[in-house]
Write a protein that holds these residues in place. Structure first.
Motif, PDB file in Angstrom:
ATOM      1  N   LEU A  23       0.818  -1.226   0.000  1.00 54.35           N
ATOM      2  CA  LEU A  23       0.000   0.000   0.000  1.00 54.35           C
ATOM      3  C   LEU A  23       0.845   1.267   0.000  1.00 54.35           C
ATOM      4  O   LEU A  23       0.314   2.366  -0.171  1.00 54.35           O
ATOM      5  CB  LEU A  23      -0.899   0.016   1.254  1.00 54.35           C
ATOM      6  N   GLY A  24       2.149   1.101   0.252  1.00 52.45           N
ATOM      7  CA  GLY A  24       3.021   2.283   0.331  1.00 52.45           C
ATOM      8  C   GLY A  24       2.800   3.087   1.603  1.00 52.45           C
ATOM      9  O   GLY A  24       3.061   4.288   1.648  1.00 52.45           O
ATOM     10  N   VAL A  70      -5.544  -7.088   7.821  1.00 48.73           N
ATOM     11  CA  VAL A  70      -5.369  -7.011   6.365  1.00 48.73           C
ATOM     12  C   VAL A  70      -6.669  -6.549   5.711  1.00 48.73           C
ATOM     13  O   VAL A  70      -6.676  -5.657   4.849  1.00 48.73           O
ATOM     14  CB  VAL A  70      -4.887  -8.379   5.817  1.00 48.73           C
ATOM     15  N   GLN A  71      -7.789  -7.095   6.148  1.00 48.06           N
ATOM     16  CA  GLN A  71      -9.078  -6.687   5.572  1.00 48.06           C
ATOM     17  C   GLN A  71      -9.372  -5.215   5.903  1.00 48.06           C
ATOM     18  O   GLN A  71      -9.816  -4.446   5.039  1.00 48.06           O
ATOM     19  CB  GLN A  71     -10.201  -7.599   6.101  1.00 48.06           C
ATOM     20  N   TYR A  72      -9.103  -4.812   7.147  1.00 52.64           N
ATOM     21  CA  TYR A  72      -9.323  -3.412   7.553  1.00 52.64           C
ATOM     22  C   TYR A  72      -8.510  -2.468   6.671  1.00 52.64           C
ATOM     23  O   TYR A  72      -9.026  -1.441   6.193  1.00 52.64           O
ATOM     24  CB  TYR A  72      -8.936  -3.242   9.035  1.00 52.64           C
ATOM     25  N   LEU A  73      -7.250  -2.806   6.452  1.00 57.44           N
ATOM     26  CA  LEU A  73      -6.394  -1.926   5.632  1.00 57.44           C
ATOM     27  C   LEU A  73      -6.936  -1.835   4.203  1.00 57.44           C
ATOM     28  O   LEU A  73      -6.972  -0.753   3.612  1.00 57.44           O
ATOM     29  CB  LEU A  73      -4.952  -2.441   5.637  1.00 57.44           C
ATOM     30  N   CYS A  74      -7.371  -2.978   3.661  1.00 61.49           N
ATOM     31  CA  CYS A  74      -7.919  -2.955   2.300  1.00 61.49           C
ATOM     32  C   CYS A  74      -9.175  -2.091   2.234  1.00 61.49           C
ATOM     33  O   CYS A  74      -9.402  -1.377   1.251  1.00 61.49           O
ATOM     34  CB  CYS A  74      -8.264  -4.369   1.838  1.00 61.49           C
ATOM     35  N   GLU A  75      -9.992  -2.163   3.288  1.00 62.15           N
ATOM     36  CA  GLU A  75     -11.277  -1.451   3.260  1.00 62.15           C
ATOM     37  C   GLU A  75     -11.142   0.041   3.556  1.00 62.15           C
ATOM     38  O   GLU A  75     -12.022   0.821   3.187  1.00 62.15           O
ATOM     39  CB  GLU A  75     -12.244  -2.105   4.263  1.00 62.15           C
ATOM     40  N   THR A  76     -10.081   0.421   4.259  1.00 61.90           N
ATOM     41  CA  THR A  76      -9.965   1.837   4.652  1.00 61.90           C
ATOM     42  C   THR A  76      -8.981   2.605   3.775  1.00 61.90           C
ATOM     43  O   THR A  76      -8.927   3.823   3.855  1.00 61.90           O
ATOM     44  CB  THR A  76      -9.532   1.969   6.134  1.00 61.90           C
ATOM     45  N   ARG A  77      -8.191   1.882   2.974  1.00 65.40           N
ATOM     46  CA  ARG A  77      -7.251   2.572   2.083  1.00 65.40           C
ATOM     47  C   ARG A  77      -7.811   2.537   0.667  1.00 65.40           C
ATOM     48  O   ARG A  77      -8.480   1.564   0.287  1.00 65.40           O
ATOM     49  CB  ARG A  77      -5.867   1.911   2.132  1.00 65.40           C
ATOM     50  N   THR A  78      -7.522   3.564  -0.098  1.00 73.09           N
ATOM     51  CA  THR A  78      -8.060   3.633  -1.463  1.00 73.09           C
ATOM     52  C   THR A  78      -6.911   3.596  -2.479  1.00 73.09           C
ATOM     53  O   THR A  78      -5.729   3.636  -2.091  1.00 73.09           O
ATOM     54  CB  THR A  78      -8.865   4.934  -1.652  1.00 73.09           C
ATOM     55  N   HIS A  80      -6.008   1.166  -4.598  1.00 72.06           N
ATOM     56  CA  HIS A  80      -5.261  -0.096  -4.744  1.00 72.06           C
ATOM     57  C   HIS A  80      -6.181  -1.150  -5.367  1.00 72.06           C
ATOM     58  O   HIS A  80      -7.408  -0.979  -5.404  1.00 72.06           O
ATOM     59  CB  HIS A  80      -4.743  -0.580  -3.384  1.00 72.06           C
ATOM     60  N   ASP A  81      -5.547  -2.267  -5.815  1.00 65.09           N
ATOM     61  CA  ASP A  81      -6.320  -3.366  -6.420  1.00 65.09           C
ATOM     62  C   ASP A  81      -6.215  -4.623  -5.571  1.00 65.09           C
ATOM     63  O   ASP A  81      -6.182  -5.737  -6.102  1.00 65.09           O
ATOM     64  CB  ASP A  81      -5.765  -3.684  -7.822  1.00 65.09           C
ATOM     65  N   LEU A  82      -6.153  -4.455  -4.260  1.00 62.58           N
ATOM     66  CA  LEU A  82      -5.875  -5.602  -3.393  1.00 62.58           C
ATOM     67  C   LEU A  82      -7.131  -6.312  -2.922  1.00 62.58           C
ATOM     68  O   LEU A  82      -7.047  -7.326  -2.236  1.00 62.58           O
ATOM     69  CB  LEU A  82      -5.055  -5.131  -2.183  1.00 62.58           C
ATOM     70  N   MET A  83      -8.308  -5.801  -3.280  1.00 63.09           N
ATOM     71  CA  MET A  83      -9.579  -6.350  -2.799  1.00 63.09           C
ATOM     72  C   MET A  83     -10.646  -6.133  -3.867  1.00 63.09           C
ATOM     73  O   MET A  83     -10.874  -4.992  -4.281  1.00 63.09           O
ATOM     74  CB  MET A  83      -9.966  -5.591  -1.518  1.00 63.09           C
ATOM     75  N   PRO A  84     -11.348  -7.201  -4.308  1.00 64.97           N
ATOM     76  CA  PRO A  84     -12.431  -6.983  -5.265  1.00 64.97           C
ATOM     77  C   PRO A  84     -13.582  -6.218  -4.598  1.00 64.97           C
ATOM     78  O   PRO A  84     -13.790  -6.352  -3.389  1.00 64.97           O
ATOM     79  CB  PRO A  84     -12.887  -8.394  -5.650  1.00 64.97           C
ATOM     80  N   ALA A  85     -14.310  -5.469  -5.363  1.00 59.16           N
ATOM     81  CA  ALA A  85     -15.444  -4.704  -4.823  1.00 59.16           C
ATOM     82  C   ALA A  85     -16.461  -5.642  -4.183  1.00 59.16           C
ATOM     83  O   ALA A  85     -16.561  -6.819  -4.558  1.00 59.16           O
ATOM     84  CB  ALA A  85     -16.107  -3.919  -5.956  1.00 59.16           C
ATOM     85  N   ILE A  86     -17.227  -5.108  -3.245  1.00 64.15           N
ATOM     86  CA  ILE A  86     -18.145  -5.949  -2.454  1.00 64.15           C
ATOM     87  C   ILE A  86     -19.196  -6.635  -3.329  1.00 64.15           C
ATOM     88  O   ILE A  86     -19.647  -7.735  -3.034  1.00 64.15           O
ATOM     89  CB  ILE A  86     -18.780  -5.115  -1.311  1.00 64.15           C
ATOM     90  N   ASP A  87     -19.546  -6.022  -4.470  1.00 64.60           N
ATOM     91  CA  ASP A  87     -20.552  -6.637  -5.349  1.00 64.60           C
ATOM     92  C   ASP A  87     -19.906  -7.406  -6.508  1.00 64.60           C
ATOM     93  O   ASP A  87     -20.584  -7.829  -7.440  1.00 64.60           O
ATOM     94  CB  ASP A  87     -21.503  -5.556  -5.890  1.00 64.60           C
ATOM     95  N   SER A  88     -18.589  -7.607  -6.406  1.00 63.88           N
ATOM     96  CA  SER A  88     -17.907  -8.329  -7.483  1.00 63.88           C
ATOM     97  C   SER A  88     -18.096  -9.850  -7.314  1.00 63.88           C
ATOM     98  O   SER A  88     -18.209 -10.340  -6.182  1.00 63.88           O
ATOM     99  CB  SER A  88     -16.414  -7.968  -7.457  1.00 63.88           C
TER     100      SER A  88
END
Ligand SMILES: N[C@@H](CCC(=O)N[C@@H](CS)C(=O)NCC(=O)O)C(=O)O
Length: 221
Positions: A23-24, A70-78, A80-88
């Protein structure tokens, strides 16, 4: 302010360290050792009630449990491509692979206890070692199966935080199960370890100090 990661080099805290590098996000590593009593310090208990790493001080709070962090970081940081969208369509697969590494981790933890941390041979159980090794080998088949269609990462869309959770775990599993029968998994692990962020995370935390052998055989029966 940099996040503060309470960490043991080469332990599950590596997942959080690596993700922060992907995430840098700047991180300050607070180092502990598994056997020197540092996890028992009262100031650490206040951060991690089970006295385990990782614990992460970030956004004005402390979080423990690597998958949740890890999930918290993916959900609170923008950005990035580390998590598919919730409706994906891949979101459920992502959640599955994000958390499956803890199934592998439970076995690895038991094998670490048997091979590395029980101080006397009479405390070790060849039966437990054999069963846990077999269970780990079986659990690894799911990873090999997921990669057999030629994909490079757990999701067909590409690298994600699920690979961060899995990559650290595989690098420990290979101490107990030879990857000769898991060729896709071996290639996948090599691919993950070549990532710039993985290498930066290793450099940030320094070398692990508990595995002294590349591979641990089962005791002769
Ligand atoms: N499910 C937890 C497990 C945490 C855990 O067991 N961490 C290990 C290092 S990999 C630990 O701190 N062990 C110290 C101990 O068991 O005393 C997570 O993923 O954060």
């Amino acid at each position: 302010m940099a996040a503060k990661l309470h960490s043991i080099a080469g332990s599950r805290s590596f997942r959080v360290n690596w993700l922060l590098q992907e995430l840098g996000e700047p991180v300050e590593i607070v180092p502990y050792q598994i056997m020197d009593g540092s996890l028992q310090r009262p100031d650490f208990k206040a951060k991690s009630p089970a006295r385990r790493v990782p614990a992460l001080e970030i956004d004005g709070r402390v979080l423990f449990e690597s998958g949740a962090i890890v999930q918290y970081l993916c959900e609170t940081r923008t950005g990035h491509d580390l998590m598919p969208a919730i409706d994906s369509a891949e979101r459920a697969d992502w959640l599955q692979w994000l958390h499956y590494p803890e199934t592998l981790g439970a076995g690895i933890q038991n094998l670490n206890m048997q091979h590395l941390f029980l101080p006397k041979d009479w405390m070790k159980s060849p039966t437990v070692m054999g069963i846990e090794t077999k269970r780990l080998a079986i659990a690894l088949k799911a990873v090999e199966g997921a990669l057999t269609d030629g994909r490079d990462y757990l999701l067909s869309s590409g690298f994600s935080a699920a690979d961060v959770m899995m990559g650290f775990t595989l690098d420990s599993a290979r101490r107990y199960v030879r990857f000769d029968n898991y060729p896709q998994t071996a290639a996948y692990l090599a691919r993950l370890k070549a990532r710039e962020a993985y290498i930066a995370a290793e450099a940030a935390e320094g070398p692990q100090q508990f595995y002294t052998q590349d591979f641990y055989n089962l005791p002769e029966s």
